[in-house]
Design a protein around this motif. Structure first.
Motif, PDB file in Angstrom:
ATOM      1  N   TYR A  32     -30.040  19.963   4.428  1.00  0.00           N
ATOM      2  CA  TYR A  32     -30.359  20.157   3.011  1.00  0.00           C
ATOM      3  C   TYR A  32     -31.479  19.211   2.587  1.00  0.00           C
ATOM      4  CZ  TYR A  32     -29.927  20.363  -2.032  1.00  0.00           C
ATOM      5  OH  TYR A  32     -30.193  20.516  -3.372  1.00  0.00           O
ATOM      6  N   VAL A  33     -31.377  17.950   2.972  1.00  0.00           N
ATOM      7  CA  VAL A  33     -32.408  16.968   2.622  1.00  0.00           C
ATOM      8  C   VAL A  33     -33.753  17.387   3.205  1.00  0.00           C
ATOM      9  CG1 VAL A  33     -33.160  14.582   2.982  1.00  0.00           C
ATOM     10  CG2 VAL A  33     -30.797  15.060   2.319  1.00  0.00           C
ATOM     11  N   LEU A  34     -33.758  17.846   4.447  1.00  0.00           N
ATOM     12  CA  LEU A  34     -35.005  18.288   5.079  1.00  0.00           C
ATOM     13  C   LEU A  34     -35.602  19.481   4.336  1.00  0.00           C
ATOM     14  CD1 LEU A  34     -37.033  18.056   7.401  1.00  0.00           C
ATOM     15  CD2 LEU A  34     -35.561  19.603   8.697  1.00  0.00           C
ATOM     16  N   VAL A  84     -35.266  20.275   1.212  1.00  0.00           N
ATOM     17  CA  VAL A  84     -35.800  19.808  -0.070  1.00  0.00           C
ATOM     18  C   VAL A  84     -37.146  19.120   0.153  1.00  0.00           C
ATOM     19  CG1 VAL A  84     -35.464  18.156  -1.944  1.00  0.00           C
ATOM     20  CG2 VAL A  84     -33.583  19.634  -1.222  1.00  0.00           C
ATOM     21  N   ARG A  85     -37.232  18.278   1.174  1.00  0.00           N
ATOM     22  CA  ARG A  85     -38.484  17.549   1.439  1.00  0.00           C
ATOM     23  C   ARG A  85     -39.603  18.463   1.906  1.00  0.00           C
ATOM     24  NH1 ARG A  85     -37.537  11.393   3.013  1.00  0.00           N
ATOM     25  NH2 ARG A  85     -35.840  11.061   1.556  1.00  0.00           N
ATOM     26  N   PHE A 127     -25.728  18.012   5.463  1.00  0.00           N
ATOM     27  CA  PHE A 127     -26.423  17.184   4.479  1.00  0.00           C
ATOM     28  C   PHE A 127     -27.865  16.932   4.900  1.00  0.00           C
ATOM     29  CE2 PHE A 127     -27.827  12.886   3.332  1.00  0.00           C
ATOM     30  CZ  PHE A 127     -27.909  13.037   1.963  1.00  0.00           C
ATOM     31  N   LEU A 128     -28.072  16.583   6.174  1.00  0.00           N
ATOM     32  CA  LEU A 128     -29.429  16.301   6.645  1.00  0.00           C
ATOM     33  C   LEU A 128     -30.307  17.550   6.595  1.00  0.00           C
ATOM     34  CD1 LEU A 128     -28.662  13.921   9.644  1.00  0.00           C
ATOM     35  CD2 LEU A 128     -29.512  13.315   7.360  1.00  0.00           C
TER      36      LEU A 128
END
Length: 54
Positions: free
Chosen positions: A44-46, A48-49, A41-42
């Motif tokens: 993926y978030v990174l 995207v950012r 999850f982390l």
């Protein structure tokens, strides 16, 4: 922050239901497995950012 609290409560209740019905938990049963999901999850978030996902 409400979403996190509601998700936690919902997950807890579903976990209780799975235990009551004697069903296998559809999640990794160990801390290492759970941390793998958190890492996924982390990551993926990174991505995207950083703009890697459009």
């Amino acid at each position: 922050m409400k979403e996190v609290l509601y998700s936690t409560i919902t997950g807890f209740l579903v976990g209780l239901l799975f235990a009551k019905l004697k069903l296998p938990v559809p999640a990794p049963p160990t801390l290492a497995g759970v941390m793998g999901v958190v890492g996924l999850f982390l990551g993926y978030v990174l991505a995207v950012r950083l703009g890697w996902m459009r």
